[in-house]
Structures are given as C-alpha cells and as structure tokens.
Write a protein that holds these residues in place. Structure first.
Motif, mmCIF file in Angstrom:
data_model
loop_
_atom_site.group_PDB
_atom_site.id
_atom_site.type_symbol
_atom_site.label_atom_id
_atom_site.label_comp_id
_atom_site.label_asym_id
_atom_site.label_seq_id
_atom_site.Cartn_x
_atom_site.Cartn_y
_atom_site.Cartn_z
ATOM 1 N N TRP A 1 0.830 -1.215 0.000
ATOM 2 C CA TRP A 1 0.000 0.000 0.000
ATOM 3 C C TRP A 1 0.862 1.263 0.000
ATOM 4 O O TRP A 1 0.442 2.291 -0.540
ATOM 5 C CB TRP A 1 -0.947 -0.017 1.201
ATOM 6 C CG TRP A 1 -2.230 -0.738 0.889
ATOM 7 C CD1 TRP A 1 -2.359 -1.908 0.201
ATOM 8 C CD2 TRP A 1 -3.549 -0.321 1.238
ATOM 9 N NE1 TRP A 1 -3.684 -2.261 0.110
ATOM 10 C CE2 TRP A 1 -4.438 -1.305 0.737
ATOM 11 C CE3 TRP A 1 -4.066 0.759 1.925
ATOM 12 C CZ2 TRP A 1 -5.821 -1.221 0.899
ATOM 13 C CZ3 TRP A 1 -5.442 0.850 2.097
ATOM 14 C CH2 TRP A 1 -6.309 -0.142 1.584
ATOM 15 N N SER A 2 2.037 1.199 0.604
ATOM 16 C CA SER A 2 2.920 2.371 0.573
ATOM 17 C C SER A 2 3.343 2.678 -0.852
ATOM 18 O O SER A 2 3.477 3.850 -1.229
ATOM 19 C CB SER A 2 4.155 2.135 1.452
ATOM 20 O OG SER A 2 5.045 1.211 0.848
ATOM 21 N N ALA B 1 1.509 2.179 -3.468
ATOM 22 C CA ALA B 1 0.353 2.704 -4.191
ATOM 23 C C ALA B 1 -0.074 4.088 -3.711
ATOM 24 O O ALA B 1 -0.619 4.869 -4.493
ATOM 25 C CB ALA B 1 -0.820 1.731 -4.065
ATOM 26 N N LEU B 2 0.178 4.412 -2.439
ATOM 27 C CA LEU B 2 -0.353 5.648 -1.865
ATOM 28 C C LEU B 2 0.697 6.733 -1.648
ATOM 29 O O LEU B 2 0.357 7.918 -1.616
ATOM 30 C CB LEU B 2 -1.034 5.343 -0.520
ATOM 31 C CG LEU B 2 -2.254 4.414 -0.580
ATOM 32 C CD1 LEU B 2 -2.761 4.129 0.834
ATOM 33 C CD2 LEU B 2 -3.365 5.033 -1.417
ATOM 34 N N ILE B 3 1.954 6.353 -1.472
ATOM 35 C CA ILE B 3 2.996 7.339 -1.168
ATOM 36 C C ILE B 3 3.787 7.643 -2.439
ATOM 37 O O ILE B 3 4.284 6.712 -3.096
ATOM 38 C CB ILE B 3 3.936 6.817 -0.070
ATOM 39 C CG1 ILE B 3 3.151 6.558 1.222
ATOM 40 C CG2 ILE B 3 5.066 7.806 0.189
ATOM 41 C CD1 ILE B 3 3.970 5.943 2.331
ATOM 42 N N MET C 1 -5.547 2.711 -9.805
ATOM 43 C CA MET C 1 -4.909 2.768 -8.488
ATOM 44 C C MET C 1 -5.769 2.081 -7.436
ATOM 45 O O MET C 1 -5.248 1.393 -6.544
ATOM 46 C CB MET C 1 -4.654 4.221 -8.108
ATOM 47 C CG MET C 1 -3.595 4.904 -8.957
ATOM 48 S SD MET C 1 -3.422 6.668 -8.598
ATOM 49 C CE MET C 1 -2.783 6.588 -6.929
ATOM 50 N N ALA C 2 -7.101 2.262 -7.527
ATOM 51 C CA ALA C 2 -7.997 1.574 -6.589
ATOM 52 C C ALA C 2 -7.900 0.068 -6.752
ATOM 53 O O ALA C 2 -7.867 -0.686 -5.765
ATOM 54 C CB ALA C 2 -9.437 2.040 -6.801
ATOM 55 N N LEU D 1 -4.729 -1.148 -5.120
ATOM 56 C CA LEU D 1 -4.834 -1.320 -3.672
ATOM 57 C C LEU D 1 -5.463 -2.663 -3.335
ATOM 58 O O LEU D 1 -5.037 -3.353 -2.403
ATOM 59 C CB LEU D 1 -5.660 -0.178 -3.070
ATOM 60 C CG LEU D 1 -5.029 1.215 -3.092
ATOM 61 C CD1 LEU D 1 -6.020 2.244 -2.571
ATOM 62 C CD2 LEU D 1 -3.744 1.240 -2.278
#
Length: 254
Positions: free
Chosen positions: A109-110, A112-114, A216-217, A220
């Motif tokens: 997740w890092s 994908a989100l950071i 991106m969703a 995740l």
C-alpha cells in the motif's frame, strides 16, 4: 564459427556485472547494500511499530480508533493461521504469519499511496520494499526456514522420511519442490507489485488525471490480495511440514 562469435559476445559482457536500473548503495566494507530498500523498509516497520504502540498504550475494554483497527487485524490473522494450521498448531505461528502479512500489506500500500519517486536520491529512486526482488526473496527464504524449522521441531530426523515416501523414486521431485516454493513465492509477489506500479506510472504519463484513479484503486485491492496469498501459502507450507506428526488426529479434527 557462428556459435564461437556468440560465445565471445557473452564473454565481452559478463552476466554477473549486468544490472537493471540504477540503485542507491550503502558501502559497508566490501558489501554493497541497496539503501533505498532499507529506507522504505524501515519506514514500513516504523509505521507498524507506531500503530502497535498507539493501539496498546491506553487499551480500553471497548476498543476505538487505532485499537479497534489493530484488534481486527489480529483477529483476521488468527483466523488465517487457524484455517491453515488447525486448532492445535496455529498459536505459535500467529506472530510469524502476522508479521509477514502486515509487512507485505503495508509495503504494497505504501507503493500505491505514497509518491516515493518525488523524493530525490543521489542515484536510483525510492519505491515500495516489495518492488525489489531482494525483499521478496528474503521473505520467501524466511518462509522456507520456518517451514524446515516446523518440520524438524515436530518430527526430528524423521522429517527426512517425507523425501522418500511413498517411494524413494520421488526423491528428486521432493527436493525440487523445496526449491520451487520460495521461487514461486518471491517471483509472484515481486512480479505483481512491479507490474501494478508500472501500469499506474504509464497511465499517469498518458492520461494524468482521471483514468489512473480506478487503476490505483484496483492496485490497492490486488496489493492486499498479494499479502493474503503470501501469508496463506506460508501457512500452508508450514502445515505441510507439521502434518506428518499426529496427522491422523489433525485430519480427524478437520
């Protein structure tokens, strides 16, 4: 002559010196360490430690907030371990399987989100720890060590009987299986995370606003599934090593 020219071409570029991409190295004596992998791994470990401390610092009988989230994660990991190892064997393996799952989950997740790539390094670039083959191979080797430890601790030298049962003819296949398990674990995780990040990066370049969002969703979701698959397979391999001891009782329980 053609074959000789091909061989000479390979000798000109030795495979051992070939590298893919640029990396940020830390030099420790004669040892080179991928600094970017350690930085992002420590970041993930720090997040997990902070979340654990925050959840347990002032524990309430009725959990709220971060305590509720961490208790839900613990129950989920317990159920995963129980389903794979059975009621009698699962408790000692909850910390190991939980560590694998949470580290891979937060790492994925890092990525994908950071926006790691916005942080500039002298060379190379930051990415999710699981985006590096060294990390996934290390996790797979730890799983293999746990797998062998489970077998030896439960069955002693009798663990080696599995290599010649039901017939010694299957010995090469049994040995090959022990090599393919960590390979499949490491390459599956690495390939899926790398492919997801590449797809998102390409779409961001081509269509920088709306199209990448559903991708991106989806990333995740697949990242969470990859963490679950890795931990589930690790539990299945450990159960396979344990089942030779008291296997009939275990099957009767199920």
């Amino acid at each position: 002559m053609q074959m000789l020219s091909v061989l000479n071409a390979f000798n000109t570029f030795p495979l051992a010196s070939l590298e893919v991409g640029h990396h940020f190295y830390w030099q420790l004596g004669n040892l080179k360490i991928h600094g970017q992998v350690f930085l992002t791994s420590w970041f993930v470990i720090g997040l997990l430690v902070i979340a654990s401390l925050a959840a347990t610092r002032n524990a309430q009988r009725i959990p709220r907030g971060i305590q509720n989230l961490m208790e839900y994660a613990l129950e989920f990991i317990r159920d995963l371990a129980k389903n794979q190892l059975g009621e009698k064997e699962y408790r000692p393996w909850v910390p190991f399987l939980g560590t694998l799952f949470l580290f891979i989950f937060v790492s994925n997740w890092s990525g994908a989100l950071i926006p790691w790539k916005l942080i500039k390094l002298p060379s190379g670039e930051l990415a999710a720890p699981t985006n590096d083959i060294n990390t996934t191979v290390a996790l797979a080797l730890l799983t293999s060590l746990a797998y062998f430890y489970a077998g030896f601790s439960k069955r002693g030298l009798g663990y080696f009987k599995k290599y010649i049962e039901p017939t010694p003819v299957l010995l090469p296949i049994a040995i090959l299986e022990d090599f393919t398990k960590p390979l499949s674990l490491s390459f599956r995780l690495f390939g899926n995370i790398l492919a997801d990040e590449l797809v998102v990066a390409v779409l961001v370049l081509l269509v920088p606003l709306f199209i990448p969002l559903p991708v991106m969703a989806l990333g995740l979701f697949t990242s969470a599934i990859q963490a679950l698959v890795f931990a589930t397979l690790a539990g299945a391999y450990i159960h396979e090593a344990l089942e030779g001891h008291g296997g009939d009782e275990h099957e009767e329980h199920h």
